[in-house]
Structure formats: C-alpha cells, structure tokens
Scaffold this motif. Structure first.
Motif, PDB file in Angstrom:
ATOM      1  N   ALA A  84      27.680  37.635  32.951  1.00  0.00           N
ATOM      2  CA  ALA A  84      28.587  37.980  31.851  1.00  0.00           C
ATOM      3  C   ALA A  84      29.177  39.375  32.008  1.00  0.00           C
ATOM      4  O   ALA A  84      30.316  39.629  31.608  1.00  0.00           O
ATOM      5  CB  ALA A  84      27.838  37.882  30.519  1.00  0.00           C
ATOM      6  N   ASP A  85      28.403  40.299  32.600  1.00  0.00           N
ATOM      7  CA  ASP A  85      28.858  41.689  32.729  1.00  0.00           C
ATOM      8  C   ASP A  85      28.416  42.252  34.081  1.00  0.00           C
ATOM      9  O   ASP A  85      27.499  43.058  34.167  1.00  0.00           O
ATOM     10  CB  ASP A  85      28.283  42.531  31.585  1.00  0.00           C
ATOM     11  CG  ASP A  85      28.755  43.977  31.616  1.00  0.00           C
ATOM     12  OD1 ASP A  85      29.736  44.272  32.343  1.00  0.00           O
ATOM     13  OD2 ASP A  85      28.143  44.824  30.933  1.00  0.00           O
ATOM     14  N   PRO A  86      29.090  41.831  35.161  1.00  0.00           N
ATOM     15  CA  PRO A  86      28.672  42.297  36.485  1.00  0.00           C
ATOM     16  C   PRO A  86      28.812  43.802  36.663  1.00  0.00           C
ATOM     17  O   PRO A  86      28.006  44.416  37.373  1.00  0.00           O
ATOM     18  CB  PRO A  86      29.585  41.526  37.445  1.00  0.00           C
ATOM     19  CG  PRO A  86      30.724  41.041  36.618  1.00  0.00           C
ATOM     20  CD  PRO A  86      30.193  40.855  35.239  1.00  0.00           C
ATOM     21  N   ALA A  87      29.792  44.404  36.013  1.00  0.00           N
ATOM     22  CA  ALA A  87      29.960  45.855  36.149  1.00  0.00           C
ATOM     23  C   ALA A  87      28.806  46.601  35.496  1.00  0.00           C
ATOM     24  O   ALA A  87      28.289  47.584  36.032  1.00  0.00           O
ATOM     25  CB  ALA A  87      31.291  46.296  35.526  1.00  0.00           C
ATOM     26  N   GLY A  88      28.373  46.124  34.326  1.00  0.00           N
ATOM     27  CA  GLY A  88      27.240  46.745  33.662  1.00  0.00           C
ATOM     28  C   GLY A  88      25.960  46.575  34.462  1.00  0.00           C
ATOM     29  O   GLY A  88      25.146  47.498  34.554  1.00  0.00           O
ATOM     30  N   ASP A  89      25.802  45.398  35.068  1.00  0.00           N
ATOM     31  CA  ASP A  89      24.640  45.150  35.922  1.00  0.00           C
ATOM     32  C   ASP A  89      24.636  46.115  37.103  1.00  0.00           C
ATOM     33  O   ASP A  89      23.610  46.714  37.436  1.00  0.00           O
ATOM     34  CB  ASP A  89      24.671  43.704  36.409  1.00  0.00           C
ATOM     35  CG  ASP A  89      23.509  43.367  37.315  1.00  0.00           C
ATOM     36  OD1 ASP A  89      22.415  43.114  36.802  1.00  0.00           O
ATOM     37  OD2 ASP A  89      23.702  43.366  38.553  1.00  0.00           O
ATOM     38  N   ALA A  90      25.781  46.282  37.734  1.00  0.00           N
ATOM     39  CA  ALA A  90      25.875  47.182  38.883  1.00  0.00           C
ATOM     40  C   ALA A  90      25.659  48.640  38.490  1.00  0.00           C
ATOM     41  O   ALA A  90      25.104  49.427  39.262  1.00  0.00           O
ATOM     42  CB  ALA A  90      27.238  47.019  39.562  1.00  0.00           C
ATOM     43  N   GLN A  91      26.084  48.994  37.292  1.00  0.00           N
ATOM     44  CA  GLN A  91      25.896  50.373  36.835  1.00  0.00           C
ATOM     45  C   GLN A  91      24.415  50.738  36.815  1.00  0.00           C
ATOM     46  O   GLN A  91      24.019  51.824  37.233  1.00  0.00           O
ATOM     47  CB  GLN A  91      26.501  50.543  35.440  1.00  0.00           C
ATOM     48  CG  GLN A  91      26.448  51.967  34.892  1.00  0.00           C
ATOM     49  CD  GLN A  91      27.316  52.934  35.687  1.00  0.00           C
ATOM     50  OE1 GLN A  91      28.391  52.558  36.160  1.00  0.00           O
ATOM     51  NE2 GLN A  91      26.876  54.172  35.833  1.00  0.00           N
ATOM     52  N   THR A  92      23.589  49.808  36.341  1.00  0.00           N
ATOM     53  CA  THR A  92      22.148  50.068  36.304  1.00  0.00           C
ATOM     54  C   THR A  92      21.491  49.852  37.655  1.00  0.00           C
ATOM     55  O   THR A  92      20.748  50.707  38.149  1.00  0.00           O
ATOM     56  CB  THR A  92      21.478  49.155  35.256  1.00  0.00           C
ATOM     57  OG1 THR A  92      22.030  49.427  33.972  1.00  0.00           O
ATOM     58  CG2 THR A  92      19.976  49.394  35.215  1.00  0.00           C
TER      59      THR A  92
END
Length: 309
Positions: A84-92
């Motif tokens: 749902a939120d690959p950018a948020g996943d990558a941020q962490t």
C-alpha cells in the motif's frame, strides 16, 4: 559488550535483549514505540525513544550509548502495508538501515541486520533455499530488505567492516503481536483457547519455515561472537504447511481445531523453507526448539493473558 538493539521493545528485539542481559552484556534499546512496548523490557535496559528514520536522533543515541555492536531489528514488517505504501516501507527499511550504518561507522560499531528469508527468495526458489539462491521478492517489503542487505555489503567493501545479515524464517513465540501472516501461531493458539475456528486462507497446503524466537536470539548471540562478515539463513530447514501447523496446535493444546477456509491471498508465496547448512558450519548454530515445544510455550503465554514479561 555494549550493545544497542534497534526495535528492541518489539517481539523479537525484547527476547534478544533478555538473551544478551542473561550472559552479562550491557544493553540499550532504541525504539520509536510504533509497535514496541517498554513493558517488554527488563528494568536494567536503558530505553531511548527514537526512530531509525531520524538520522539526528539516531546519531545522538549512538553517541550516548557508544555501542560496540548494533543489532538492527527496527523495521516496517507488514507485507500488505509495504504494498500500500512502498515509499514509506523503503523510508524505514532502506533509509533507516543506511542511517544505522552511518551511525555505526562513526561509532566504530559492528552491525547485525535482521533481514527476511521467507519474503526474499520468491515463488520459483529451490526448497529449501540457500543463501546463494537468487532473491526474487514478491513485495516491496522483501525488496527493501534485500536493498538494505546490499548497503551492508557495500559498507563492508567500502569501509572494511564486518557487518552481517541474518535472514529470518517465520519467527513465532511469546510476546508476538497476533496480527498478519507472521502471527499465525499466536492467532491459532488464541482461537484454540477460545474454542473458535481459525481461518485458513487458501487450501492450507502453503508452507513456511517456523522458527522459535528463543532460537533466533541464540543465532544473534552466535553471530555477535563471530568476527566474520556473513549472510546466514536462520530457520529450521523444515517445510510446514498451515494444515500441519493447525494439527500440531490441536495436539499440543488438546483442543479440536476445525478451520474455516477463505480465499487465497493474492500474491501469497506457496512454499518457503530455509537451508541452514551455512550457519551450522560457520557459526555452529542450529535451531533447538521443535514446533510442538514452541507451540506449547506460545499457547501457555496466550493462556496466561499474553503478559509482556
């Protein structure tokens, strides 16, 4: 040894801090408490609320603790959230790991990174999958973990460090948050205690490598005591279907498990098991807890109300 555990107030991290404390190490924890809980921690543990995604806050904690070893477990672990939120996943999972590596470089600390085995190797992998199997993750979560592994390898080449990667199977045990696929043992134990029918998505023949959290902790201890840079699968090498897991839980708890069946989840991996020959040969580590023993421990924890300690 002075040790900092990122994500140390979480399910696996809190068990790891207990294991280090039990052998006399000095342990501190960094956790943003998005899913971790301070009540899981031994009172002797110095806890710092901060996120690995915040490089300034992370650097300040590392400068204060002055760790010799950083066990990096802080992560976004929900596969569906990563879709749902690959950018948020990558941020962490990617940027957060880069921040940990930079803080470790400044402090002169070694890093042990908790990666994934179950979400890394892909649907066409040879079973059991060894560490030389080409990663073909099916979700942003596995992709981010693999990307983080590449930064760890780069750090070793660029700076001469001996950071290492532990690719974990499906970890289960007491203190596990019973949400999502990774919490299936705790979920099924809870259903058994309440005499409710658990839901199996698909036909139940899909397999995983279930490894007990106490064994994962001893794997980290073995890696901490080694001076080599390695990539190691941490599992049992045993492929267990969801149907078999339900049968084991029924036998251990003495409860009749009659699952309901729901539609298969799109993109769900059909088979997964990890080849653990390398970690046995290089670190002398092997999982010591059988599935029935681990399920019994987990059920006892659920029966007792799921205490943090």
């Amino acid at each position: 040894m002075r040790i900092l555990v990122t994500g140390g107030a979480g399910f696996i991290g809190s068990h790891l801090t207990d294991a280090f404390l039990a052998r006399g190490d000095e342990v501190a924890v960094l956790d943003d408490l998005s899913s971790g809980r301070l009540t899981r921690l031994d009172p002797r543990v110095a806890a710092h609320r901060a996120s690995v995604a915040d490089p300034g806050a992370l650097a300040a904690v590392v400068a204060r603790v002055r760790p010799q070893l950083i066990c990096h477990l802080a992560a976004q672990i929900d596969v569906r959230a990563s879709v749902a939120d690959p950018a948020g996943d990558a941020q962490t999972n990617v940027i957060g790991t880069i921040n940990v590596l930079e803080a470790a470089r400044v402090a002169g600390a070694r890093v042990l990174f908790a990666s994934t085995g179950g979400a890394l190797y892909g649907k066409d992998a040879v079973i059991p999958s060894d560490e030389d199997q080409r990663p073909e993750p099916e979700a942003p979560y596995g992709t981010a973990k693999y990307c983080a592994e590449q930064y760890i390898g780069l750090s070793n080449r660029l700076h001469g460090t001996t950071h290492s990667v532990l690719r974990l199977g499906n970890v289960y045990g007491p203190r596990q948050d019973p949400a999502g696929e990774a919490g299936v043992v705790a979920i099924f134990c809870g259903k058994a205690m309440r005499e409710e029918r658990p839901v199996i998505y698909g036909d139940g023949t899909q397999t995983r490598d279930y490894v007990y959290v106490g064994d994962v902790a001893t794997a980290f201890l073995a890696a901490a005591d080694s001076s080599i840079a390695g990539v190691w699968n941490i599992g049992t090498g045993v492929e267990t279907s969801i149907l078999t897991l339900a049968d084991v839980i029924g036998q251990v708890t003495g409860r009749s498990i009659e699952p309901e069946f729901g539609p298969a989840r799109p993109g769900e991996l059909r088979r997964s098991a990890l080849d653990v020959a390398r970690v046995a040969g290089q670190l002398g580590w092997k999982a010591a807890t059988s599935l029935s023993e681990g399920v019994a421990s987990t059920f006892a924890w659920v029966r007792d109300g799921g205490p943090d300690r």
